[in-house]
Design a protein around this motif. Structure first.
Motif, short mmCIF file in Angstrom:
data_model
loop_
_atom_site.label_atom_id
_atom_site.label_comp_id
_atom_site.label_asym_id
_atom_site.label_seq_id
_atom_site.Cartn_x
_atom_site.Cartn_y
_atom_site.Cartn_z
N GLU A 196 2.62 4.62 -4.58
CA GLU A 196 2.38 4.97 -3.36
C GLU A 196 2.31 6.57 -3.13
OE1 GLU A 196 5.06 3.06 -0.65
OE2 GLU A 196 3.98 1.14 -1.31
N ARG A 198 -4.60 11.88 -2.71
CA ARG A 198 -5.31 12.12 -1.41
C ARG A 198 -5.21 13.56 -1.06
NH1 ARG A 198 -3.10 7.11 0.00
NH2 ARG A 198 -1.20 8.18 1.03
N LYS A 207 1.73 8.54 -5.94
CA LYS A 207 0.76 8.92 -6.83
C LYS A 207 -0.44 8.98 -5.80
CE LYS A 207 -2.41 7.31 -10.32
NZ LYS A 207 -2.71 6.36 -11.40
N ASN A 208 -0.81 7.67 -5.01
CA ASN A 208 -1.89 7.73 -4.03
C ASN A 208 -1.86 8.96 -3.26
OD1 ASN A 208 -2.87 5.68 -5.42
ND2 ASN A 208 -1.80 4.12 -4.24
#
Length: 124
Positions: A82, A89, A84-85
């Motif tokens: 999470e 973003r 990393k995401n």
């Protein structure tokens, strides 16, 4: 590209770069064995046979670099995925090497506290 950062030809890494011209490249990943350059930096290099030698940094990236060595549990956690995401973003960069070596690049002007986020993952 094979890049050498030590000047002696002993520490050579194969790294992704974008070639700008004959002696200038943009780093598309972070070297593991040096922190002199990082993802997004534009550097000057000199070719010697099939290896390029680092000369100088021409332009620093607008990303700050952070590195951690995490446990197996932390490095395989959903929380790290999470993070990393979230980093991606915000137009940052996330690399995970050798399983537990995590390198994160976030915009220098970001208010996001990546160190706190990693500490929360480690404490779980």
């Amino acid at each position: 590209m094979q890049l050498c950062f030590d000047g002696m030809g002993r520490e050579i890494e194969i790294l992704d770069v974008t070639q700008i011209d004959v002696d200038t490249v943009r780093m598309e990943e972070n070297p593991i064995f040096t922190d002199r350059v990082s993802f997004g930096d534009i550097i000057k290099v000199r070719e010697d046979k099939d290896t390029y030698h680092y000369i100088e940094t021409l332009k620093k990236s607008k990303l700050a670099r952070y590195t951690w060595l995490l446990t197996k549990e932390a490095s395989e956690s959903q929380a790290l995925m999470e993070l990393k995401n979230q980093v991606m973003r915000m137009n940052g960069n996330f690399q995970q090497v050798f399983g537990g070596l995590v390198i994160i690049n976030v915009p220098v002007d970001s208010e996001f506290n990546v160190e706190e986020a990693i500490n929360n993952i480690v404490e779980r």
